[in-house]
Design a protein around this motif. Structure first.
Motif, PDB file in Angstrom:
ATOM      1  N   TYR A 195      38.566  -3.791 -26.496  1.00  0.00           N
ATOM      2  CA  TYR A 195      37.307  -4.142 -25.843  1.00  0.00           C
ATOM      3  C   TYR A 195      36.240  -3.151 -26.295  1.00  0.00           C
ATOM      4  N   VAL A 196      35.203  -3.674 -26.911  1.00  0.00           N
ATOM      5  CA  VAL A 196      34.224  -2.863 -27.640  1.00  0.00           C
ATOM      6  C   VAL A 196      33.006  -2.596 -26.763  1.00  0.00           C
ATOM      7  N   LYS A 197      32.813  -1.349 -26.380  1.00  0.00           N
ATOM      8  CA  LYS A 197      31.644  -0.963 -25.600  1.00  0.00           C
ATOM      9  C   LYS A 197      30.426  -0.827 -26.520  1.00  0.00           C
ATOM     10  N   HIS A 198      29.269  -1.233 -26.017  1.00  0.00           N
ATOM     11  CA  HIS A 198      28.037  -1.180 -26.804  1.00  0.00           C
ATOM     12  C   HIS A 198      27.131  -0.049 -26.338  1.00  0.00           C
ATOM     13  N   PHE A 199      27.729   0.974 -25.788  1.00  0.00           N
ATOM     14  CA  PHE A 199      27.004   2.151 -25.307  1.00  0.00           C
ATOM     15  C   PHE A 199      27.849   3.384 -25.600  1.00  0.00           C
ATOM     16  N   ARG A 200      27.269   4.562 -25.460  1.00  0.00           N
ATOM     17  CA  ARG A 200      27.996   5.785 -25.774  1.00  0.00           C
ATOM     18  C   ARG A 200      29.249   5.898 -24.908  1.00  0.00           C
ATOM     19  N   ASN A 201      30.364   6.223 -25.557  1.00  0.00           N
ATOM     20  CA  ASN A 201      31.633   6.249 -24.845  1.00  0.00           C
ATOM     21  C   ASN A 201      32.638   7.129 -25.591  1.00  0.00           C
ATOM     22  N   ASN A 202      33.818   7.282 -25.013  1.00  0.00           N
ATOM     23  CA  ASN A 202      34.854   8.165 -25.575  1.00  0.00           C
ATOM     24  C   ASN A 202      36.122   7.415 -25.975  1.00  0.00           C
ATOM     25  N   ASP A 203      36.019   6.133 -26.284  1.00  0.00           N
ATOM     26  CA  ASP A 203      37.200   5.340 -26.612  1.00  0.00           C
ATOM     27  C   ASP A 203      37.678   5.681 -28.026  1.00  0.00           C
ATOM     28  N   LYS A 204      38.642   6.576 -28.106  1.00  0.00           N
ATOM     29  CA  LYS A 204      39.089   7.084 -29.397  1.00  0.00           C
ATOM     30  C   LYS A 204      40.241   6.283 -29.985  1.00  0.00           C
ATOM     31  N   LEU A 205      40.189   4.967 -29.836  1.00  0.00           N
ATOM     32  CA  LEU A 205      41.148   4.119 -30.543  1.00  0.00           C
ATOM     33  C   LEU A 205      40.818   4.151 -32.032  1.00  0.00           C
ATOM     34  N   GLU A 206      41.798   4.471 -32.858  1.00  0.00           N
ATOM     35  CA  GLU A 206      41.575   4.504 -34.299  1.00  0.00           C
ATOM     36  C   GLU A 206      41.514   3.086 -34.854  1.00  0.00           C
ATOM     37  N   LEU A 207      40.503   2.827 -35.669  1.00  0.00           N
ATOM     38  CA  LEU A 207      40.369   1.517 -36.302  1.00  0.00           C
ATOM     39  C   LEU A 207      41.333   1.440 -37.479  1.00  0.00           C
ATOM     40  N   ARG A 208      42.064   0.314 -37.573  1.00  0.00           N
ATOM     41  CA  ARG A 208      43.061   0.167 -38.613  1.00  0.00           C
ATOM     42  C   ARG A 208      42.899  -1.160 -39.335  1.00  0.00           C
ATOM     43  N   GLU A 209      43.298  -1.171 -40.590  1.00  0.00           N
ATOM     44  CA  GLU A 209      43.229  -2.377 -41.406  1.00  0.00           C
ATOM     45  C   GLU A 209      43.956  -3.526 -40.706  1.00  0.00           C
ATOM     46  N   GLY A 210      43.294  -4.681 -40.654  1.00  0.00           N
ATOM     47  CA  GLY A 210      43.883  -5.850 -40.027  1.00  0.00           C
ATOM     48  C   GLY A 210      43.372  -6.138 -38.632  1.00  0.00           C
ATOM     49  N   MET A 211      42.646  -5.198 -38.044  1.00  0.00           N
ATOM     50  CA  MET A 211      42.032  -5.468 -36.741  1.00  0.00           C
ATOM     51  C   MET A 211      40.889  -6.469 -36.894  1.00  0.00           C
ATOM     52  N   ILE A 212      40.778  -7.385 -35.955  1.00  0.00           N
ATOM     53  CA  ILE A 212      39.654  -8.311 -35.899  1.00  0.00           C
ATOM     54  C   ILE A 212      39.108  -8.295 -34.470  1.00  0.00           C
ATOM     55  N   PHE A 213      37.808  -8.087 -34.351  1.00  0.00           N
ATOM     56  CA  PHE A 213      37.183  -8.055 -33.027  1.00  0.00           C
ATOM     57  C   PHE A 213      35.705  -8.418 -33.159  1.00  0.00           C
ATOM     58  N   THR A 214      35.081  -8.667 -32.025  1.00  0.00           N
ATOM     59  CA  THR A 214      33.650  -8.970 -32.019  1.00  0.00           C
ATOM     60  C   THR A 214      32.854  -7.733 -31.644  1.00  0.00           C
ATOM     61  N   ILE A 215      31.648  -7.660 -32.180  1.00  0.00           N
ATOM     62  CA  ILE A 215      30.650  -6.675 -31.759  1.00  0.00           C
ATOM     63  C   ILE A 215      29.454  -7.493 -31.300  1.00  0.00           C
ATOM     64  N   GLU A 216      29.009  -7.323 -30.054  1.00  0.00           N
ATOM     65  CA  GLU A 216      28.006  -8.235 -29.509  1.00  0.00           C
ATOM     66  C   GLU A 216      27.041  -7.542 -28.546  1.00  0.00           C
ATOM     67  N   PRO A 217      26.220  -6.627 -29.065  1.00  0.00           N
ATOM     68  CA  PRO A 217      25.309  -5.888 -28.186  1.00  0.00           C
ATOM     69  C   PRO A 217      24.307  -6.789 -27.466  1.00  0.00           C
ATOM     70  N   MET A 218      24.021  -6.409 -26.234  1.00  0.00           N
ATOM     71  CA  MET A 218      23.004  -7.065 -25.416  1.00  0.00           C
ATOM     72  C   MET A 218      21.978  -6.006 -25.038  1.00  0.00           C
ATOM     73  N   PHE A 219      20.757  -6.136 -25.527  1.00  0.00           N
ATOM     74  CA  PHE A 219      19.684  -5.192 -25.217  1.00  0.00           C
ATOM     75  C   PHE A 219      18.772  -5.795 -24.155  1.00  0.00           C
ATOM     76  N   THR A 220      18.240  -4.928 -23.310  1.00  0.00           N
ATOM     77  CA  THR A 220      17.309  -5.360 -22.272  1.00  0.00           C
ATOM     78  C   THR A 220      15.995  -4.602 -22.406  1.00  0.00           C
ATOM     79  N   ALA A 221      14.904  -5.283 -22.045  1.00  0.00           N
ATOM     80  CA  ALA A 221      13.587  -4.657 -22.140  1.00  0.00           C
ATOM     81  C   ALA A 221      13.384  -3.607 -21.054  1.00  0.00           C
TER      82      ALA A 221
END
Length: 384
Positions: free
Chosen positions: A311-337
């Motif tokens: 689960y990909v956070k779109h803000f500063r965080n400490n999720d130190k999961l190492e990214l590895r070849e073969g992973m597939i995920f979405t990145i979907e930032p939501m910005f507010t005014a």
């Protein structure tokens, strides 16, 4: 219990990575990237609104639509022909037992799975581009949903949102202060509306997922001095009033910032990097533009399961999961005014900003490769 234990052993063979966190965060959004997006924020007059001809509008007015969103009539769920392959939740609305039992496992895709994921993602992008092309003043999102639904069926796929935990439609349409999960309804789109379409499909046993935001009516045939949007469509030069023009200019800034945030998150993806790098990069872009980034809703792993780890956070965080070849995920930032704080309507789906300010969202599905990252949801013109 024996069934659960047996299922667990099978899944342990299929899922190779487990989520972990670390209290110490590593920020990999380098100063070169910060300069890049700071330059983007200051280009084409997007860096400030002080010099705009805003009429009687204040900067607070520009952050909101002319009138707050409210629910309109929703038509019944659309039918899917029996020959279309359906995900497990299509009839019941319930999640699969795999997802419920193994919420923290990350799948490493093999070549066969990657090929299917790529095909589903490419179809999802076609669906998204089609949905965006239908958004015109006076058109309802319910009509768009109907056409998108038929488009998906014509491509022998299932609309992933349909009946997912009971969601009643085949695409999400989120307008103005609606951040995400907006339900298509009978409200006609208005000139200057910001609308995000989250388009997803289930094809050959896997899901494809992406999202983009457009400004309704902000286009013309010939390229003028205002430039073009992310699709290459020229921005509208003449507006009914100075206030409408000011609103459009501000909305362009929000849309561009969100797209830049997505690209910044993708830029730091590589094997050996960390999941937290993505949120750190995105948040840095939000800061540069002066916007906020939604924290409640995340990107996600995707495969035969629609939403799963990581689960990909779109803000500063400490999720130190190492990214590895073969992973597939979405990145979907939501910005507010304004503030990123949000709430749900009584329909238990529609998510809006608490302060009523505008929101935008972009999403790609990405694959971690041996030497970097591949965007699976690129438009057809960029396929290789």
């Amino acid at each position: 219990m024996m069934f659960v234990e047996a299922l667990g052993r099978i899944l342990n063979q299929q899922f190779a990575v487990r989520l972990s966190c670390n209290a110490k965060s590593t920020l990999r959004f380098h100063q070169t990237h910060q300069r890049k997006y700071a330059a983007a924020a200051s280009s084409s007059g997007l860096d400030c609104i002080d010099d705009m001809k805003t009429g009687s509008l204040s900067s607070s007015d520009l952050k909101r639509s002319k009138a707050p969103m409210k629910p309109f009539a929703v038509t019944p769920k659309r039918l899917v022909p029996p020959h279309i392959e359906k995900p497990p939740y299509a009839e019941s609305g319930y999640m699969s037992i795999t997802q419920m039992l193994m919420p923290d496992r990350v799948l490493l895709h093999d070549e066969e799975s990657i090929a299917r994921m790529r095909n589903a993602a490419r179809l999802a992008r076609k669906i998204l581009d089609f949905a965006c092309s239908l958004a015109k003043p006076g058109t309802t999102t319910d009509v768009i949903d109907e056409q998108v639904h038929n488009f998906i069926i014509q491509h022998n796929a299932y609309p992933s949102p349909l009946n997912y935990s009971g969601f009643p439609k085949s695409v999400c349409s989120s307008i103005n202060e609606v951040i995400c999960h907006g339900i298509p309804d009978a409200r006609p789109l208005q000139m200057g509306d910001i609308v995000s379409f989250d388009a997803s499909c289930y094809l050959d046993g896997v899901h494809g997922d992406n999202c983009a935001t457009i400004i309704v009516g902000d286009q013309q045939e010939e390229i003028g001095g205002a430039g073009v949007d992310w699709r290459g469509i020229p921005y509208r030069m003449e507006w009914p009033s100075a206030e409408d023009e000011a609103r459009a200019s501000f909305s362009r800034k929000l849309v561009q910032a969100t797209l830049d945030g997505l690209h910044a998150g993708i830029d730091v993806c590589r094997p050996g990097g960390f999941l937290c790098d993505i949120g750190n990069a995105i948040h840095a872009v939000a800061d540069i533009y002066g916007f906020d980034t939604v924290q409640k809703y995340r990107g996600h792993g995707i495969s035969h399961i629609f939403h799963t780890a990581p689960y990909v956070k779109h803000f500063r965080n400490n999720d130190k999961l190492e990214l590895r070849e073969g992973m597939i995920f979405t990145i979907e930032p939501m910005f507010t005014a304004g503030s990123q704080q949000c709430k749900e309507w009584a329909d238990d789906w529609t998510v809006v900003t608490v302060d009523g300010t505008l929101a935008a969202q972009f999403e790609h599905t990405v694959l971690i490769t041996k030497d970097g990252v591949e965007i699976l949801t690129l438009p057809e013109s960029e396929w290789t």
